[in-house]
Write a protein that holds these residues in place. Structure first.
Motif, short mmCIF file in Angstrom:
data_model
loop_
_atom_site.label_atom_id
_atom_site.label_comp_id
_atom_site.label_asym_id
_atom_site.label_seq_id
_atom_site.Cartn_x
_atom_site.Cartn_y
_atom_site.Cartn_z
N UNK A 25 0.86 -1.19 0.00
CA UNK A 25 0.00 0.00 0.00
C UNK A 25 0.89 1.24 0.00
N UNK A 26 0.39 2.28 -0.65
CA UNK A 26 1.15 3.52 -0.79
C UNK A 26 0.21 4.70 -0.90
N UNK A 27 0.69 5.84 -0.50
CA UNK A 27 0.00 7.09 -0.76
C UNK A 27 0.10 7.37 -2.26
N UNK A 28 -0.95 7.93 -2.84
CA UNK A 28 -0.99 8.21 -4.28
C UNK A 28 0.19 9.10 -4.69
N UNK A 29 0.45 10.16 -3.96
CA UNK A 29 1.55 11.08 -4.29
C UNK A 29 2.91 10.37 -4.26
N UNK A 30 3.08 9.49 -3.28
CA UNK A 30 4.30 8.70 -3.16
C UNK A 30 4.50 7.82 -4.39
N UNK A 31 3.42 7.19 -4.84
CA UNK A 31 3.49 6.33 -6.02
C UNK A 31 3.84 7.14 -7.26
N UNK A 63 -8.38 4.15 -2.15
CA UNK A 63 -9.17 4.54 -0.98
C UNK A 63 -8.95 6.02 -0.70
N UNK A 64 -10.03 6.76 -0.51
CA UNK A 64 -9.92 8.18 -0.13
C UNK A 64 -9.70 8.26 1.37
N UNK A 65 -8.56 8.83 1.76
CA UNK A 65 -8.24 9.01 3.17
C UNK A 65 -8.83 10.34 3.65
N UNK A 68 -8.35 15.24 -0.22
CA UNK A 68 -7.23 15.41 -1.16
C UNK A 68 -6.20 14.29 -1.11
N UNK A 69 -6.37 13.33 -0.24
CA UNK A 69 -5.38 12.27 -0.09
C UNK A 69 -5.98 10.91 -0.41
N UNK A 70 -5.29 10.19 -1.29
CA UNK A 70 -5.73 8.83 -1.65
C UNK A 70 -4.64 7.84 -1.35
N UNK A 71 -5.07 6.65 -0.99
CA UNK A 71 -4.14 5.56 -0.70
C UNK A 71 -4.43 4.44 -1.70
#
Length: 76
Positions: A25-31, A63-65, A68-71
């Motif tokens: 699993x990762x944060x969208x921005x990280x990916x 998944x919406x955390x 503005x943040x998705x995982x």
């Protein structure tokens, strides 16, 4: 380990799936950062399209955390 040149010959969704298989699993921005660091000629729209394919195929879940943040989560 595959070199960046070899990955550019493969579909982007395969490259993203290989990252997710390792991280789970990762944060969208990280990916996005990780993909664009290794593949310089890929834009965010292409990454979103590849993620959509993987989600439709049942390989990942987005998944919406927060608003503005998705995982991104690998499905088992």
């Amino acid at each position: 380990m595959k070199s960046t040149d070899e990955w550019e010959l493969r579909p982007l969704h395969t490259f993203i799936y290989s990252i997710m298989a390792k991280k789970r699993e990762m944060d969208y921005r990280e990916l996005v950062k990780e993909v664009t660091k290794k593949l310089k000629n890929v834009d965010e729209g292409e990454i979103r399209a590849a993620l959509m394919k993987l989600e439709i195929w049942g390989k990942i879940q987005v998944v919406s955390v927060t608003e503005r943040q998705r995982k991104i989560v690998l499905k088992e």
